[in-house]
Design a protein around this motif. Structure first.
Motif, mmCIF file in Angstrom:
data_model
loop_
_atom_site.group_PDB
_atom_site.id
_atom_site.type_symbol
_atom_site.label_atom_id
_atom_site.label_comp_id
_atom_site.label_asym_id
_atom_site.label_seq_id
_atom_site.Cartn_x
_atom_site.Cartn_y
_atom_site.Cartn_z
ATOM 1 N N ALA A 327 0.963 -1.244 0.035
ATOM 2 C CA ALA A 327 -0.053 0.160 0.019
ATOM 3 C C ALA A 327 0.942 1.380 0.145
ATOM 4 C CB ALA A 327 -0.972 0.044 1.478
ATOM 5 N N SER A 328 2.140 1.327 0.662
ATOM 6 C CA SER A 328 2.788 2.412 0.976
ATOM 7 C C SER A 328 4.186 2.252 1.198
ATOM 8 C CB SER A 328 2.293 3.551 1.784
ATOM 9 O OG SER A 328 3.012 4.464 2.013
ATOM 10 N N ILE A 329 5.097 2.477 0.202
ATOM 11 C CA ILE A 329 6.535 2.686 0.671
ATOM 12 C C ILE A 329 7.268 3.509 0.535
ATOM 13 C CG2 ILE A 329 8.852 1.251 0.074
ATOM 14 C CD1 ILE A 329 7.257 -1.077 -1.196
ATOM 15 N N ARG A 330 7.635 4.251 1.695
ATOM 16 C CA ARG A 330 8.215 5.615 1.689
ATOM 17 C C ARG A 330 9.605 5.664 2.345
ATOM 18 N NH1 ARG A 330 5.621 11.363 3.923
ATOM 19 N NH2 ARG A 330 7.165 12.888 2.636
ATOM 20 N N GLN A 331 10.542 6.392 1.875
ATOM 21 C CA GLN A 331 11.990 6.391 2.418
ATOM 22 C C GLN A 331 12.349 8.035 2.174
ATOM 23 O OE1 GLN A 331 14.608 2.910 0.814
ATOM 24 N NE2 GLN A 331 13.162 3.014 -0.533
ATOM 25 N N ARG A 332 12.880 8.504 3.525
ATOM 26 C CA ARG A 332 13.319 9.881 3.483
ATOM 27 C C ARG A 332 14.451 10.036 4.200
ATOM 28 N NH1 ARG A 332 9.337 12.952 6.784
ATOM 29 N NH2 ARG A 332 9.135 10.985 7.676
ATOM 30 N N ASN A 333 15.277 10.955 3.705
ATOM 31 C CA ASN A 333 16.534 11.236 4.549
ATOM 32 C C ASN A 333 16.675 12.674 4.602
ATOM 33 O OD1 ASN A 333 19.672 11.967 4.461
ATOM 34 N ND2 ASN A 333 19.593 9.743 5.206
ATOM 35 N N PHE A 334 16.887 13.230 5.654
ATOM 36 C CA PHE A 334 17.162 14.687 5.770
ATOM 37 C C PHE A 334 17.766 15.330 7.037
ATOM 38 C CE2 PHE A 334 13.068 13.055 7.563
ATOM 39 C CZ PHE A 334 13.222 13.550 8.995
ATOM 40 N N ASP A 335 18.336 16.250 7.257
ATOM 41 C CA ASP A 335 19.081 16.688 8.399
ATOM 42 C C ASP A 335 18.040 17.260 9.436
ATOM 43 O OD1 ASP A 335 21.494 16.141 7.286
ATOM 44 O OD2 ASP A 335 21.684 18.227 6.481
ATOM 45 N N ALA A 336 18.188 17.101 10.617
ATOM 46 C CA ALA A 336 17.284 17.401 11.702
ATOM 47 C C ALA A 336 17.135 19.073 11.805
ATOM 48 C CB ALA A 336 18.095 17.155 13.108
ATOM 49 N N GLU A 337 17.786 19.713 11.181
ATOM 50 C CA GLU A 337 17.840 21.242 11.330
ATOM 51 C C GLU A 337 17.030 21.817 9.986
ATOM 52 O OE1 GLU A 337 21.400 23.156 12.526
ATOM 53 O OE2 GLU A 337 21.194 22.098 14.327
ATOM 54 N N ALA A 338 17.094 20.894 8.988
ATOM 55 C CA ALA A 338 16.531 21.143 7.362
ATOM 56 C C ALA A 338 15.401 20.266 6.983
ATOM 57 C CB ALA A 338 17.848 21.356 6.615
ATOM 58 N N GLN A 339 14.550 19.680 7.633
ATOM 59 C CA GLN A 339 13.655 18.734 7.196
ATOM 60 C C GLN A 339 12.769 19.013 5.963
ATOM 61 O OE1 GLN A 339 11.095 17.136 10.291
ATOM 62 N NE2 GLN A 339 12.191 17.634 11.803
ATOM 63 N N SER A 340 12.749 20.493 5.735
ATOM 64 C CA SER A 340 11.991 21.036 4.450
ATOM 65 C C SER A 340 12.952 20.774 3.149
ATOM 66 C CB SER A 340 11.674 22.457 4.421
ATOM 67 O OG SER A 340 12.723 23.294 4.869
ATOM 68 N N MET A 341 14.324 20.450 3.454
ATOM 69 C CA MET A 341 15.138 20.037 2.333
ATOM 70 C C MET A 341 15.834 18.873 2.163
ATOM 71 S SD MET A 341 16.925 23.830 1.903
ATOM 72 C CE MET A 341 17.563 23.799 3.661
ATOM 73 N N PRO A 342 14.939 17.662 2.094
ATOM 74 C CA PRO A 342 15.651 16.557 2.183
ATOM 75 C C PRO A 342 16.368 15.969 1.264
ATOM 76 C CG PRO A 342 13.220 16.390 1.233
ATOM 77 C CD PRO A 342 13.666 17.817 1.617
ATOM 78 N N TYR A 343 17.505 15.057 1.511
ATOM 79 C CA TYR A 343 18.051 14.371 0.605
ATOM 80 C C TYR A 343 17.652 13.514 -0.291
ATOM 81 C CZ TYR A 343 21.905 16.707 3.398
ATOM 82 O OH TYR A 343 22.640 17.561 3.872
ATOM 83 N N LEU A 344 16.453 12.630 0.198
ATOM 84 C CA LEU A 344 15.721 11.573 -0.373
ATOM 85 C C LEU A 344 14.303 11.655 0.132
ATOM 86 C CD1 LEU A 344 15.486 9.188 -1.871
ATOM 87 C CD2 LEU A 344 16.216 7.770 0.235
#
Length: 630
Positions: A327-344
């Motif tokens: 139903a859903s597969i989500r992967q995210r990577n981000f810095d704690a101080e910049a969640q609005s600018m994720p690397y993934l």
């Protein structure tokens, strides 16, 4: 000695009848040998070995243990329901496995490709954990244990049968380990406390399990949470930072129903759903020193139907279908101080469908042919057929010769397809990834009397193509997934078990396997050629005829031949010996275990994401356990 198993063909049969050389560990074995998690159970089985990198436990199968593989090439079932998640295809066998071993009735392992029966992930084998019923526990229980490095565990469980015949089992377990400090030579500088990772090997977990069954209907809930420190500074992290940790949270729900539609036709069906969430807190010095979050979540549901018919003379025909909706597969990577600018930030959905048919055909009273085929398809991959053939010749009622052949496949999982993070220690893209495939042929001779003796000898050969591996990328300090060259594995395994009266038992297992790169003939990483396992258990001297008559002592020695690291270093062979004394009197069970009794120093090869070549394992440790049955 002729125990009934259900994993080889998806229905009950004796181990001699099964078209496989099945290994079984029972609840009594778990108690007597003092196994603490599923990985230790599996490490006692023929052809299997376990490695540990201070984050996860990894299963090696017949000389095959690819670094960076989260046990994706083995299918893990609980009561026949798939437990691999839909993110990493992870088969959790360590403290992240969400079920307390005290609730396990037996563990079955079927080696060889199982895709003709179960579909993807059954590349090198299938593990099936069968849980206990409430009537087996007969009331409330409280169990407490303590051990080395601040280890402690507390379990409360209730097993009962209600007045309507419903069987109930509910259990809650809480575990914690402080862990030891570890020395890593690669980080030996004054700024890093000379390579000492301090207070980072902690492990805290919570497990909730509930099961109800009545008249063929069963409902199951399994939930687990684990918080684990990462002392190795994996994925190019800052060394010895207390914020480095990982969290695994999994929830599984299942409903099953089995019934006889007629005297010669039975039906079983399941509906299951699951959710898995991984959170990695990683500390990087970009500069400046920054806390990075790696968050992945997968949700899925599925259904399985199977019919078994004996309507045709000399045939036992089974057929069915499996469907899983991711139903859903989500992967995210981000810095704690910049969640609005994720690397993934990737999200996908998909499905997997399979239909299968198999026939157990008695050609003669002493020859049975097992033939099966499965068609399966996963999102993003073309459909494929996978056959299985097995011929069982009954030399006599206690001896069977088995000729087995099968194929299996595994498509790249969501992590291998989508995880691309261009930061230090991250994964970058290279070429498209093809599904990996295996073809295995095996010849087994098995002998089991009704009571005291069991012997088995098997030879096998596997050919693996398009193996998916994690490797160094052309970019410095980056990794990548790619299809490696083919791999050839062949070997021999022998097992002998003898019971001397009602208590004493001797078991010896030897495995020789040779796993090589098909092109270069180089030995694979973390692939021992020799495995030796010896077990002896007996009643405690002087307890016969006393209230302590069920008390036992057990000695287990597990030996492993030399293994190579990724850098080509040859780790020496080692033998680890464990001693357990278990006592039972009235409503009290007591157990005392010494693990690595002789305090042997040994290490396991590390994967690409860890700077060290090898990860040193624990020396001598202790555990005391008490269980009270109300």
């Amino acid at each position: 000695m002729q125990m009934r198993v259900s994993t080889a063909s998806r229905y009950s049969q004796t181990a001699l009848e099964a078209p496989a050389a099945v290994s079984v560990v029972t609840a009594e074995d778990i108690r007597v040998f003092g196994y603490r998690h599923l990985g230790e159970v599996l490490a006692s089985m023929r052809g299997l070995y376990v490695s540990y990198d201070r984050s996860y436990h990894y299963l090696g199968l017949r000389g095959f243990a690819t670094p960076g593989d989260y046990n994706t090439r083995v299918l893990l079932l609980v009561n026949g329901v798939r437990f691999n998640d839909n993110l990493y295809d992870l088969a959790a066998i360590g403290t992240d496995f969400p079920i307390d071993l005290d609730l396990v009735e037996r563990v079955e392992f079927v080696p060889g490709p199982g895709s003709a029966v179960y579909g993807a992930n059954a590349l090198f084998g299938v593990i099936n954990v069968i849980t206990r019923n409430g009537r087996d526990l007969s009331g409330p229980q409280v169990s407490a244990e303590a051990g080395s490095h601040g280890a402690a565990r507390l379990r409360f469980s209730l097993g009962t049968v209600d007045r309507h015949g419903g069987d109930w089992l509910v259990a809650l377990t809480r575990s914690t380990t402080r862990g030891a400090d570890h020395y890593y030579p690669s980080f030996d500088t004054p700024a890093t406390h000379h390579g000492m990772a301090q207070g980072l090997d902690h492990d805290r977990s919570t497990q909730l399990f509930a099961r109800w069954s009545r008249d063929g209907l069963g409902l199951t809930l399994a939930h687990g949470e684990r918080h684990k420190g990462v002392p190795t500074a994996a994925f190019s992290q800052v060394f010895n930072d207390a914020r480095s940790r990982i969290t695994d949270t999994s929830t599984r729900l299942a409903a099953e129903y089995a019934t006889d539609l007629s005297p010669r036709l039975s039906f079983s069906g399941r509906i299951h759903a699951g959710r898995y969430r991984f959170v990695g807190d990683y500390v990087y010095d970009y500069p400046p020193v920054t806390l990075n979050h790696d968050v992945s979540t997968g949700q899925w549901w599925g259904t399985e139907w199977q019919w078994v018919s004996t309507a045709l003379a000399r045939h036992k025909l089974s057929w069915g279908m499996d469907y899983r909706r991711d139903a859903s597969i989500r992967q995210r990577n981000f810095d704690a101080e910049a969640q609005s600018m994720p690397y993934l930030d990737t999200q996908r959905s998909g499905h997997a469908l399979g239909v299968f048919v198999q026939d157990e055909f008695a050609l003669r009273p002493d020859i049975t042919l097992h033939a099966g085929v499965r068609w399966g398809r996963q999102s993003g991959n073309a459909g494929a057929w996978h056959p299985r053939l097995g011929l069982v010749y009954w030399w006599n009622p206690h001896t069977a010769l088995k000729v087995l052949h099968g194929t299996a496949f595994r498509a790249a999982n969501a992590y291998e397809r989508d995880y691309r993070v261009d930061i230090p220690g991250g994964v970058v893209d290279t070429a498209p990834i093809r599904p990996e495939r295996v073809r295995t042929t095996e010849l087994a001779l098995e002998h089991a009397t009704g009571g005291s003796t069991r012997l088995l000898v098997t030879v096998f050969r596997s050919v693996v193509k398009d193996l998916i591996t994690l490797a160094d990328a052309p970019v410095p300090d980056r990794l990548t997934f790619q299809n490696a060259r083919g791999v050839h594995v062949h070997g021999l395994e022998a097992e002998a078990e003898q019971r001397f009266g009602p208590q004493a038992r001797l078991r010896a297992v030897y495995g020789w396997q040779r796993a090589r790169d098909a092109a270069t003939q180089a030995a694979l990483t973390n692939s021992p050629e020799h495995l030796l396992k010896l077990q002896w258990s007996d009643a405690l001297p002087g307890t016969a005829g006393s209230p302590w008559a069920a008390s036992r002592y057990a000695v287990e020695a597990v030996g492993m031949g030399p293994r190579y690291t990724l850098q080509g270093r040859r780790l020496p062979a080692h033998v680890v010996t464990n001693l357990t004394v278990s006592m039972r009197w009235a409503q009290v069970d007591a157990s005392f275990g010494i693990y690595n009794l002789l305090d042997r120093r040994y290490a396991d090869p590390a994967s690409f994401e860890i700077r060290e070549e090898a990860i040193r394992q624990n020396g001598r440790t202790y555990r005391v356990k008490l269980t009270y049955r109300f």
